[in-house]
Design an enzyme around this catalytic site. Structure first.
Site, PDB file in Angstrom:
ATOM      1  N   GLU A 103      44.394  37.943  35.425  1.00 51.18           N
ATOM      2  CA  GLU A 103      44.200  38.790  36.601  1.00 51.18           C
ATOM      3  C   GLU A 103      45.534  39.269  37.154  1.00 51.18           C
ATOM      4  OE1 GLU A 103      42.945  40.519  38.727  1.00 51.18           O
ATOM      5  OE2 GLU A 103      40.777  40.354  38.607  1.00 51.18           O
ATOM      6  N   ASP A 115      46.929  44.892  37.589  1.00 46.59           N
ATOM      7  CA  ASP A 115      45.558  44.587  37.999  1.00 46.59           C
ATOM      8  C   ASP A 115      44.601  45.570  37.325  1.00 46.59           C
ATOM      9  OD1 ASP A 115      43.363  43.520  39.280  1.00 46.59           O
ATOM     10  OD2 ASP A 115      43.687  44.654  41.121  1.00 46.59           O
ATOM     11  N   HIS A 133      39.649  42.534  33.048  1.00 48.21           N
ATOM     12  CA  HIS A 133      38.841  43.707  33.400  1.00 48.21           C
ATOM     13  C   HIS A 133      39.664  44.973  33.211  1.00 48.21           C
ATOM     14  CE1 HIS A 133      40.680  44.550  37.414  1.00 48.21           C
ATOM     15  NE2 HIS A 133      40.872  43.242  37.444  1.00 48.21           N
ATOM     16  N   HIS A 141      47.024  47.201  44.540  1.00 50.38           N
ATOM     17  CA  HIS A 141      45.998  48.231  44.801  1.00 50.38           C
ATOM     18  C   HIS A 141      46.592  49.540  45.315  1.00 50.38           C
ATOM     19  CE1 HIS A 141      42.149  45.508  45.032  1.00 50.38           C
ATOM     20  NE2 HIS A 141      42.752  45.494  43.850  1.00 50.38           N
ATOM     21  N   GLU A 196      35.121  44.764  37.798  1.00 56.05           N
ATOM     22  CA  GLU A 196      35.584  43.610  38.574  1.00 56.05           C
ATOM     23  C   GLU A 196      35.935  43.986  39.996  1.00 56.05           C
ATOM     24  OE1 GLU A 196      38.577  40.819  40.283  1.00 56.05           O
ATOM     25  OE2 GLU A 196      38.778  42.953  39.812  1.00 56.05           O
ATOM     26  N   GLU A 197      36.478  45.188  40.181  1.00 61.76           N
ATOM     27  CA  GLU A 197      36.963  45.576  41.501  1.00 61.76           C
ATOM     28  C   GLU A 197      35.838  45.766  42.519  1.00 61.76           C
ATOM     29  OE1 GLU A 197      39.880  45.363  42.322  1.00 61.76           O
ATOM     30  OE2 GLU A 197      41.116  45.563  40.527  1.00 61.76           O
TER      31      GLU A 197
END
Length: 987
Positions: free
Chosen positions: A239, A179, A167, A312, A213-214
């Site tokens: 991922e 990510d 993604h 994140h 995706e998130e």
């Protein structure tokens, strides 16, 4: 003459045991630590078809800014991806070069999907999402040559293809390097690789760059609506759940597809992580659950997993990863994908299914794990189950048969405290039962203390594992080994026994056999393979125990030993009797001539208890002295033990310790890295400490049969290590610049009254200390309460914050990222941030039509104050897909709306129930209330969200900020619908 034990440097003596066991543990643990924390270096020269320099530059370009789905930077990333794909496609070699490689030039198709949309329901949440995915299809040499997807409703012909997914969106607070930036640039390189002569695929390859995706895995879900979703039967999902290091195999669907991953140069992972996902121990999810669980593909989930503290956050950037990490994922993806696209068998093809999933056939559940990050073991769970059942039966039978043979050979000294001697007509002590009851104390005291330490650390300093997990490990290991040594030394000093080793192995055999039974039941009933290491643990323990039983054949028969001992005692016994008889005569003679000082009692009638005790002690002492005449007997152990082999202990160590360490240490390191920093998300911290204490016992239990031979030097050193690490773990601050505490940010703006409230959510007491140390929150009354983020309970602290600048003033409805500075001039709060209307499309209907629009956003919600929505539909959406409809019986309380265009107006028809299932007598049932909320996530300019800028500027260096929800800003307006206005409901 030198004794046998003195001549043998490998004898079961203190110094050899201490040095060799310590050396073996260090020789295995240190390399495993190095492998875990060091990524294999990238090659200096890129392999044919790949360009590492180009991939690294692509990663830097991709991570220039935060690029969540609801951001203008996301649009720029998408445009950049299309340009890169086109450049790779245009650089495809000529047909002649493919002929030289004896291949046909593959056809390449790029799908810029701006059509697919999906409406789905997940329990109490309904979602409408418009996709912006990019797909690249490289036709395989054995694929059907027709463009079957151009005919609506037509199914693909021939064998299924292979999907590689990553993604390209990030979270609003992270640059998305791992990510999922590394996954995205890996996909670009895969397109380049399989368009290089010599690498053309036989099965077709679909490379999916999904967006969203998130947020609810929207990108993978909407991929299901594209025609190519019916083509691929296997997949590789790339991922990132950490921010660097090695990419691990999180989970796989079956044995057959996992065998493709085994071709990787540096495989890494264990099936235990897959079991953690299955049982809900790992709460976060990836696109794997959509591709495998809903669409029915068979595949693999490969992801970065540490350090979790950077996940994140703004440290998920190119600076904090490396080209080595990029190469680890890229090389894994190339090897795995090449194996899958080269497979021409039918094992990934099956019959058409009625549930709408792809006909990918069925695989077998797998057991898999890496060895030193260089080799990979993969086999069927059924094989492990069969071996487990066999070993559970064969192992105890083998020991039983060996015991019977020993008994018939009259050499079964175990469990015998004495044996009858016909020569002496008395029982001769064997002391064969000594040491039998030692193990329960030997295992329970050290393990009980480490469990107590786990509770103590959780109570006093629960987050110390966040930054100092190895200090916790050091404390647990040093305490466990010291206590095990201390207990064994005390027991051995009081009752020395040559059977300490065999009894300890016997107890361990019983314990591991019980664990093996439990694991085997779970293998059969639950399909869980994570206990595979117990099989090898039990197998090693069984062999070591059997060796100890076989050692007993070196002993003399009990009758032979008793006879020899009786013969050696006979002369001394007769001499004692003669001496005693002479004493009696002398006493009698003395009694014949009494004097004034003679006792009034006759001598032969004196109390004899003291004499009885003295004679008993003398006899026992005499027995031990006679037994200890053999110079090969160690200290005060049984006299018959001198003939036991002195080297077999090393064989037992070699059979058990290396295999146990090779299997359990990687699991311990993997799980420590995965769990040590999850406490900040609300996970129970006690779990990681209990895990460490239990794993410590498993890792060092193979020392127990030998630990009573240790010299005092190492245990005393470990005692000081324990004291130092315990003090550190109790008083040290748990966070640092490199291991920051994550706090979750959200700002809510009530557009009806202009109230702007920002909040930080995290673990107490840190979240309140950080919140009310901010300039704008200083002097405000503390307002902290408890909230849930997912299933985790966290503390939320709020304060009145300055308004964000996410919507421009005037008539301009949206801005590009280049013009985002104009937002800084927007200082007035405008209710026009959100516009909506409510109407009734049909007079006699329970349906209500919402028309919702937000400025400079493409994400809004309809939030209800109760679960009153029974169904909904978005005008212009595709037909519902039954695979994605999983409603709660109580109805829906929220509808999420996502658009691929900015400032979109959604028209949503909503059906309401007659009565809200969550309503009480205190709620007015005559109306339906809720809020229309729009979200803003663009955070690429300082000043757009002053409250967030303030948190970043004035928070301590050990604090990282990340998003709490889908958006950083939530602006909302209230609405109310009278039930009487609904035709069906009011009738």
């Amino acid at each position: 003459m030198a004794t046998r034990k003195a001549r043998n440097p490998l004898a079961f003596m203190p110094w050899p045991v201490t040095i060799l066991t310590t050396a073996m543990y260090l020789a295995l643990i240190i390399p495993l630590l190095v492998i875990h924390h060091n990524v294999p270096p990238a090659p200096r020269t890129s392999p044919n078809g790949l360009n590492l320099t180009e991939a690294w530059q692509d990663l830097q370009s991709l991570t220039k800014g935060f690029h969540p789905y609801n951001s203008h930077q996301n649009d720029e990333v998408r445009s950049w991806l299309l340009e890169r794909i086109d450049a790779i496609k245009q650089s495809t070699p000529s047909t002649e070069e493919y002929r030289d490689a004896k291949e046909e030039k593959p056809d390449v198709f790029v799908f810029d999907d701006l059509v697919s949309n999906l409406t789905f329901i997940d329990k109490s949440v309904g979602v409408y999402f418009e996709g912006t995915n990019i797909l690249v299809y490289i036709r395989g040499s054995e694929d059907n040559k027709q463009n079957w997807w151009e005919t609506p409703g037509r199914a693909p012909v021939g064998k299924g293809g292979v999907l590689v997914n990553a993604h390209y969106d990030s979270v609003s607070t992270g640059y998305g390097a791992t990510d999922d930036g590394v996954g995205v640039v890996t996909c670009l390189q895969l397109v380049k690789y399989f368009l290089t002569p010599g690498h053309a695929p036989r099965r077709g390859l679909v490379v999916l760059f999904n967006n969203g995706e998130e947020d609810y895995l929207n990108g993978a879900r909407v991929y299901s609506q594209h025609p190519m979703a019916r083509f691929a039967h296997t997949f590789l999902n790339l991922e990132g759940a950490g921010a660097g290091g090695r990419a691990t195999l999180f989970r796989s669907s079956d044995t057959e597809v996992t065998q493709a991953y085994a071709k990787s140069e540096h495989p890494f992972g264990s099936v235990l992580s897959a079991n953690g996902f299955e049982k809900g121990l790992i709460s976060s999810q990836t696109d794997y659950v959509v591709l495998e669980g809903i669409l029915g593909l068979r595949g693999l989930d490969v992801a970065f997993f540490e350090p979790r503290a950077r996940y994140h956050t703004d440290q998920d950037d190119a600076r904090h990863t490396s080209i080595d990490s990029l190469w680890h994922m890229l090389s894994t993806a190339v090897a795995t994908t090449e194996e899958l696209v080269s497979d021409t068998t039918d094992r990934f093809d099956g019959h058409i299914r009625d549930d709408g999933t792809v006909p990918s056939g069925s695989g077998t559940r797998a057991v898999w794990f890496d060895l030193f990050g260089s080799a990979f073991a993969v086999f069927r769970l059924h094989t492990l189950f069969a071996l487990s059942v066999t070993l559970l039966i064969v192992a105890p039978l083998t020991l039983l048969v060996t015991s019977v043979i020993l008994s018939r050979a009259d050499k079964m000294y175990l469990f015998r405290s004495s044996v009858y001697s016909e020569i002496n007509d008395d029982y001769i002590p064997l002391r064969g039962l000594r040491g039998f009851f030692r193990f329960p104390f030997l295992i329970s005291i050290p393990t009980g203390v480490t469990v107590g330490l786990a509770y103590m650390v959780t109570k006093v300093n629960p987050f110390i594992a966040h930054s100092s997990s190895y200090a916790v490990w050091s404390m647990m290991i040093s305490a466990w080994i010291f206590l095990a040594w201390f207990v064994s030394r005390v027991a051995n000093s009081a009752r020395p026994s040559a059977f300490h080793r065999v009894y300890t192995w016997t107890w361990m055999f019983v314990l591991t056999w019980s664990l093996m039974v439990v694991c085997t039941v779970y293998e059969h009933e639950e399909g869980l393979a994570g206990g595979y290491f117990i099989f090898f643990y039990f197998a090693g323990t069984f062999l070591a125990t059997w060796i100890s039983y076989l050692e007993l054949f070196a002993l003399p028969t009990k009758s032979e030993y008793v006879g020899r001992l009786a013969e050696s005692r006979r002369p001394s016994t007769q001499g004692s009797r003669l001496a005693a008889s002479g004493d009696e005569h002398q006493d009698d003679a003395a009694e014949e001539d009494p004097t004034e000082s003679t006792s009034l009692l006759h001598g032969r009638h004196r109390p004899t208890f003291a004499n009885y005790v003295r004679v008993g002690v003398d006899r026992a002492s005499q027995d031990e002295e006679e037994e200890e005449e053999d110079p090969n007997v160690y200290e005060h152990e049984q006299g018959w033990s001198g003939v036991l082999p002195r080297w077999t202990w090393l064989l037992q160590l070699l059979i058990t310790a290396p295999v146990i360490l090779m299997l359990i240490v990687p699991l311990a390191l993997l799980t420590t890295s995965a769990l040590s920093q999850t406490g900040q998300d609300g996970s129970p911290q006690l779990l990681i400490y209990l895990f460490i204490s239990c794993l410590t016992a498993l890792l060092f239990a193979p020392m127990l049969p030998f630990i009573h031979r240790y010299t005092y030097h190492l245990p005393i050193f470990l005692l000081f290590v324990f004291i130092g690490t315990m003090i550190y773990n109790l008083v040290a601050f748990p966070f640092a610049d490199s291991n920051r505490l994550k706090l979750f940010f959200l700002q809510e703006v009530d557009l009806d009254n202009g109230i702007s409230t920002a909040s930080l959510t995290g673990m107490p007491p840190f979240v309140s200390d950080v919140t009310y140390g901010l300039p704008s929150a200083a002097g405000q009354n503390e307002s902290c309460d408890w909230t849930f983020r997912g299933k985790r309970k966290l503390q939320r602290c709020s304060w009145s914050a300055p308004l964000p600048h996410v919507v421009p003033d005037g008539d301009s409805l949206s801005v590009s990222s280049e013009d985002a500075d104009s937002l800084l001039d927007a200082t007035e709060l405008s209710p026009d941030w959100i516009s909506f209307s409510i109407s009734h499309p049909q007079r006699d209907s329970s349906s209500v039509r919402f028309e919702v629009s937000g400025q400079n956003t493409r994400n809004c919600r309809i939030n209800m104050d109760g679960n009153s929505i029974t169904n909904f539909s978005v005008i212009g959406s595709s037909a519902p897909d039954h695979r994605f409809l999983n409603p709660s019986p109580d109805g829906l309380n929220r509808i999420q709306l996502w658009s691929r265009t900015w400032d979109n107006k959604w028209t949503v028809d909503v059906d309401f129930s007659k009565h809200d299932s969550s309503e009480t007598d205190e709620v007015d049932e005559s109306s339906i209330t809720g809020r229309i909320t729009c979200l803003w996530s663009d955070n690429n300019r300082v000043g757009l969200i002053p409250a967030l800028d303030e948190v970043r500027q004035f928070s301590p260096a050990w604090v990282a900020v990340t998003k709490f929800s889908d958006g950083l800003i939530e602006g909302s307006r209230a609405f109310e619908i009278k039930r009487s206005s609904l035709g069906a409901l009011g009738s």
